[in-house]
Design a protein around this motif. Sequence first.
Motif, PDB file in Angstrom:
ATOM      1  N   GLN A 112       0.983  -0.879  -0.080  1.00  0.00           N
ATOM      2  CA  GLN A 112      -0.021  -0.027  -0.058  1.00  0.00           C
ATOM      3  C   GLN A 112       0.987   1.234   0.051  1.00  0.00           C
ATOM      4  O   GLN A 112       0.404   2.286  -0.788  1.00  0.00           O
ATOM      5  N   ASP A 113       1.955   1.226   0.739  1.00  0.00           N
ATOM      6  CA  ASP A 113       2.943   2.444   0.794  1.00  0.00           C
ATOM      7  C   ASP A 113       3.450   2.724  -0.420  1.00  0.00           C
ATOM      8  O   ASP A 113       3.782   3.688  -0.931  1.00  0.00           O
ATOM      9  N   LEU A 114       3.907   1.542  -1.249  1.00  0.00           N
ATOM     10  CA  LEU A 114       4.805   1.570  -2.381  1.00  0.00           C
ATOM     11  C   LEU A 114       3.753   2.126  -3.174  1.00  0.00           C
ATOM     12  O   LEU A 114       4.296   2.890  -4.213  1.00  0.00           O
ATOM     13  N   GLN A 115       2.639   1.490  -3.388  1.00  0.00           N
ATOM     14  CA  GLN A 115       1.648   2.041  -4.472  1.00  0.00           C
ATOM     15  C   GLN A 115       1.392   3.566  -4.235  1.00  0.00           C
ATOM     16  O   GLN A 115       1.106   4.198  -5.239  1.00  0.00           O
ATOM     17  N   ALA A 116       1.273   3.951  -3.077  1.00  0.00           N
ATOM     18  CA  ALA A 116       0.821   5.402  -2.939  1.00  0.00           C
ATOM     19  C   ALA A 116       1.799   6.193  -3.295  1.00  0.00           C
ATOM     20  O   ALA A 116       1.715   7.376  -3.718  1.00  0.00           O
ATOM     21  N   SER A 117       3.173   5.836  -3.047  1.00  0.00           N
ATOM     22  CA  SER A 117       4.415   6.509  -3.422  1.00  0.00           C
ATOM     23  C   SER A 117       4.551   6.578  -4.985  1.00  0.00           C
ATOM     24  O   SER A 117       5.245   7.724  -5.607  1.00  0.00           O
ATOM     25  N   LEU A 118       3.969   6.058  -5.743  1.00  0.00           N
ATOM     26  CA  LEU A 118       4.066   5.959  -6.996  1.00  0.00           C
ATOM     27  C   LEU A 118       2.632   6.346  -7.813  1.00  0.00           C
ATOM     28  O   LEU A 118       2.270   6.290  -9.039  1.00  0.00           O
ATOM     29  N   ASN A 119       1.654   6.938  -6.948  1.00  0.00           N
ATOM     30  CA  ASN A 119       0.530   7.533  -7.316  1.00  0.00           C
ATOM     31  C   ASN A 119      -0.058   6.704  -8.088  1.00  0.00           C
ATOM     32  O   ASN A 119      -1.066   7.074  -8.863  1.00  0.00           O
ATOM     33  N   VAL A 120      -0.320   5.360  -7.646  1.00  0.00           N
ATOM     34  CA  VAL A 120      -1.354   4.344  -7.856  1.00  0.00           C
ATOM     35  C   VAL A 120      -1.826   3.668  -6.680  1.00  0.00           C
ATOM     36  O   VAL A 120      -1.617   2.613  -6.240  1.00  0.00           O
ATOM     37  N   PRO A 121      -2.631   4.437  -5.816  1.00  0.00           N
ATOM     38  CA  PRO A 121      -3.036   4.114  -4.690  1.00  0.00           C
ATOM     39  C   PRO A 121      -3.939   2.632  -4.455  1.00  0.00           C
ATOM     40  O   PRO A 121      -4.877   2.647  -5.265  1.00  0.00           O
ATOM     41  N   VAL A 122      -3.651   1.769  -3.804  1.00  0.00           N
ATOM     42  CA  VAL A 122      -4.470   0.572  -3.515  1.00  0.00           C
ATOM     43  C   VAL A 122      -4.396   0.162  -2.189  1.00  0.00           C
ATOM     44  O   VAL A 122      -3.412  -0.137  -1.522  1.00  0.00           O
ATOM     45  N   PRO A 123      -5.495   0.421  -1.181  1.00  0.00           N
ATOM     46  CA  PRO A 123      -5.361   0.193   0.092  1.00  0.00           C
ATOM     47  C   PRO A 123      -5.261  -1.274   0.637  1.00  0.00           C
ATOM     48  O   PRO A 123      -5.441  -2.232  -0.164  1.00  0.00           O
ATOM     49  N   ASP A 124      -4.787  -1.812   1.678  1.00  0.00           N
ATOM     50  CA  ASP A 124      -4.444  -2.847   2.082  1.00  0.00           C
ATOM     51  C   ASP A 124      -5.664  -3.639   2.021  1.00  0.00           C
ATOM     52  O   ASP A 124      -5.571  -4.934   1.610  1.00  0.00           O
ATOM     53  N   ALA A 125      -6.788  -3.264   2.621  1.00  0.00           N
ATOM     54  CA  ALA A 125      -7.861  -4.033   2.640  1.00  0.00           C
ATOM     55  C   ALA A 125      -8.494  -4.223   1.263  1.00  0.00           C
ATOM     56  O   ALA A 125      -9.003  -5.600   1.027  1.00  0.00           O
ATOM     57  N   THR A 126      -8.474  -3.123   0.426  1.00  0.00           N
ATOM     58  CA  THR A 126      -8.743  -3.591  -1.101  1.00  0.00           C
ATOM     59  C   THR A 126      -7.866  -4.616  -1.580  1.00  0.00           C
ATOM     60  O   THR A 126      -8.636  -5.523  -2.424  1.00  0.00           O
ATOM     61  N   GLN A 127      -6.762  -4.826  -1.492  1.00  0.00           N
ATOM     62  CA  GLN A 127      -5.929  -5.857  -1.760  1.00  0.00           C
ATOM     63  C   GLN A 127      -6.403  -7.026  -1.278  1.00  0.00           C
ATOM     64  O   GLN A 127      -6.655  -8.134  -2.330  1.00  0.00           O
ATOM     65  N   PHE A 128      -6.717  -7.285  -0.294  1.00  0.00           N
ATOM     66  CA  PHE A 128      -7.233  -8.748   0.189  1.00  0.00           C
ATOM     67  C   PHE A 128      -8.389  -9.029  -0.512  1.00  0.00           C
ATOM     68  O   PHE A 128      -8.848 -10.115  -0.621  1.00  0.00           O
ATOM     69  N   GLU A 129      -9.414  -7.975  -0.444  1.00  0.00           N
ATOM     70  CA  GLU A 129     -10.805  -7.993  -1.254  1.00  0.00           C
ATOM     71  C   GLU A 129     -10.369  -8.626  -2.657  1.00  0.00           C
ATOM     72  O   GLU A 129     -11.248  -9.590  -3.112  1.00  0.00           O
ATOM     73  N   ILE A 130      -9.621  -7.981  -3.426  1.00  0.00           N
ATOM     74  CA  ILE A 130      -9.403  -8.163  -4.715  1.00  0.00           C
ATOM     75  C   ILE A 130      -9.037  -9.865  -5.120  1.00  0.00           C
ATOM     76  O   ILE A 130      -9.249 -10.589  -5.407  1.00  0.00           O
ATOM     77  N   VAL A 131      -7.778 -10.324  -3.920  1.00  0.00           N
ATOM     78  CA  VAL A 131      -7.388 -11.574  -3.835  1.00  0.00           C
ATOM     79  C   VAL A 131      -8.507 -12.624  -3.646  1.00  0.00           C
ATOM     80  O   VAL A 131      -8.674 -13.717  -3.991  1.00  0.00           O
ATOM     81  N   PHE A 132      -9.418 -12.449  -2.586  1.00  0.00           N
ATOM     82  CA  PHE A 132     -10.420 -13.118  -1.953  1.00  0.00           C
ATOM     83  C   PHE A 132     -11.606 -13.401  -3.282  1.00  0.00           C
ATOM     84  O   PHE A 132     -12.061 -14.439  -3.074  1.00  0.00           O
ATOM     85  N   LYS A 133     -11.853 -12.357  -3.605  1.00  0.00           N
ATOM     86  CA  LYS A 133     -12.907 -12.466  -4.921  1.00  0.00           C
ATOM     87  C   LYS A 133     -12.428 -13.111  -5.984  1.00  0.00           C
ATOM     88  O   LYS A 133     -13.381 -13.968  -6.576  1.00  0.00           O
ATOM     89  N   ALA A 134     -11.232 -13.488  -6.170  1.00  0.00           N
ATOM     90  CA  ALA A 134     -10.677 -14.324  -7.264  1.00  0.00           C
ATOM     91  C   ALA A 134     -10.260 -15.731  -6.719  1.00  0.00           C
ATOM     92  O   ALA A 134      -9.803 -16.353  -7.480  1.00  0.00           O
ATOM     93  N   ILE A 135     -10.887 -16.095  -5.632  1.00  0.00           N
ATOM     94  CA  ILE A 135     -10.418 -17.778  -5.122  1.00  0.00           C
ATOM     95  C   ILE A 135     -11.197 -18.517  -5.539  1.00  0.00           C
ATOM     96  O   ILE A 135     -10.713 -19.771  -5.678  1.00  0.00           O
ATOM     97  N   LYS A 136     -12.103 -18.332  -6.495  1.00  0.00           N
ATOM     98  CA  LYS A 136     -13.146 -19.383  -6.765  1.00  0.00           C
ATOM     99  C   LYS A 136     -12.216 -20.484  -7.698  1.00  0.00           C
ATOM    100  O   LYS A 136     -12.312 -21.744  -7.271  1.00  0.00           O
ATOM    101  N   GLY A 137     -11.626 -19.963  -8.900  1.00  0.00           N
ATOM    102  CA  GLY A 137     -10.981 -20.897  -9.572  1.00  0.00           C
ATOM    103  C   GLY A 137      -9.862 -21.413  -9.029  1.00  0.00           C
ATOM    104  O   GLY A 137      -9.767 -22.770  -9.039  1.00  0.00           O
ATOM    105  N   PRO A 138      -8.968 -20.643  -8.425  1.00  0.00           N
ATOM    106  CA  PRO A 138      -7.667 -21.422  -7.636  1.00  0.00           C
ATOM    107  C   PRO A 138      -8.335 -22.408  -6.618  1.00  0.00           C
ATOM    108  O   PRO A 138      -7.279 -23.253  -6.354  1.00  0.00           O
ATOM    109  N   GLN A 139      -9.475 -22.283  -5.840  1.00  0.00           N
ATOM    110  CA  GLN A 139      -9.792 -23.029  -4.842  1.00  0.00           C
ATOM    111  C   GLN A 139      -9.996 -24.375  -5.425  1.00  0.00           C
ATOM    112  O   GLN A 139      -9.777 -25.517  -4.813  1.00  0.00           O
ATOM    113  N   ALA A 140     -10.825 -24.234  -6.620  1.00  0.00           N
ATOM    114  CA  ALA A 140     -11.026 -25.616  -7.249  1.00  0.00           C
ATOM    115  C   ALA A 140      -9.880 -26.253  -7.704  1.00  0.00           C
ATOM    116  O   ALA A 140      -9.595 -27.640  -7.821  1.00  0.00           O
TER     117      ALA A 140
END
Length: 565
Positions: free
Chosen positions: A238-266
């Motif tokens: 999150q800090d790295l992305q903010a310093s590069l002007n492409v902010p992605v909060p840490d909670a959003t990062q886990f949400e992105i990974v968790f929403k994509a879990i269906k295929g990897p889980q199978a």
Amino acid sequence: MNGPRLVSASQAQLDELVQLAKTKTSFSTEQYALLEEVLGTFVYVMLALQNAKTSIKRFRQMLFGARTENKRKVLKATGSAGDALEPATLPSQASSLADATSDPQAPPAPPATPAEGSKPSKPAKPPPPGHGRISAQAYSNAPVVELAVDGLRSGDPCPECEVGKVYDSAPKVVVRVVGQPPLDATVYKQRRLRCRLCDAMFTAVLPDGAGPSKYDHSCASMLALLRYSNGMPFNRLQDLQASLNVPVPDATQFEIVFKAIKGPQAAHEQLIHEAAQAELLHNDDTPARILSLMIERAKAEAAGKTPVAKAINTSGIVAQSQGRKMALFFTGHDHAGQNLAKVLARRARELGPPMQMCDALAANVCAEFATILCNCLAHGRRQFVDVIEHFPKECTHVIEVLAKVYAEDAHCRKQNMSPEQRLAHHQASSGPPMLELHQWMNEQFDKRLVEPNSGLGKALRYMLKHWSKLTRFLHTAGAPLDNNITERALKRAIRHRRNSLFYKNLKGAQVGDIYMSLIYTCQLCSVNAFEYLQALQIHVQDVVARPALWMPWNYCEQLKRAAVS
């Protein structure tokens, strides 16, 4: 050995004993008893100090990492490396040149001697491996841009001499690498036109590749690789992305990974099924932290109750089947043996018991299912490495014998021997030295040459107690020497623990286990893990319906079929 009765003697009493020993005067009964107790105390204290020093050494390795256990460096630290190494003799360049250019029937020329006063030249050392340039072929996913020579084509007259003609030659290849954020962003401004009369709105169409979702499939794949393979915590990213002007909060990062879990889980469920059918399974544990489980344990202890389970582990299981390797990770209260039992519960009944490689810890063994148990020879060797400072001669002997076994195993790999050929080779080449080592270790106790409770005695007793499992490679085809492949796999979990410190709850741990298992399996199969995770998300419906066709080693075939259809 039970601890002796600790005694204290004054300096005058010790001086009197020394004087009696010097004059060879017979001791009185009280003086002899005192001398016996003093010597017993001395031996007990020395053994305690020795074991304490070994424990401190192991604790230091836990904190700062263990140094390499390479035989050359281990023996060099004790000053015995010189006896183990053979000096290399190389012919001088002059004599080699003379042999190459002289008449083959002429007698060989004497070796050239250095001029008086000059130092003999040392033979050139070969360059160390891994220090060459990276070839352009290594950048297989990089776009290739063909550049033509301005105003000149093949067959045109040469601009320099104006007589000859130029022709195609091998192109000069230049690789240019640019830096960019792990997650990059593109802002689309869709122009809109409104009718002044009916208020109809006309909006520009997004280009191909710009889907309706803010975060592309590649975001989940990149975040999973950074977090669960390279140990990059979400808050640090999150800090790295903010310093590069492409902010992605840490909670959003886990949400992105968790929403994509269906295929990897199978795919992960199918991977467990595939691993259960393997001929050989390695397993081991490493400590883990899950905050929710730690809080439950603390509440139970505060209430005076005994927790259901105190330990929290990440179990690593590496399965080998038909030359293919698969990695599985499980984080929770269960230890490696219990997690292995869950995997073997999916094993086909018609298959015989698999081989299992682990260390001698009882927690690594599953009692519910029969396995052909092998113990790690590297763990037995490490016991001697830890105490080599105190027993250099004995430990060097053991390490030298085990080095011969590993050299023979390397020879088998180099010759691409089958498991049966490897077994026969080890029985012929490694069997005799291992038999001599077994006899030598028994002699150390039979002849009372070693104190059983010393560091060396414990190392010898460990080897003798588990000898049949440590030498399984001499009796069973395909049995490995050690459990190093699981140790390497668990480094992913250790790296995650050191950087991210903990999982918040079991759900986060399960997500991490799924991604970590698939990513490391891709690495074992030499597959691009980023592209594989992308495919599981894009074709999620087919992955859920037919997961066996979407394993890391065969998913490319499905991609080709999907492209054709």
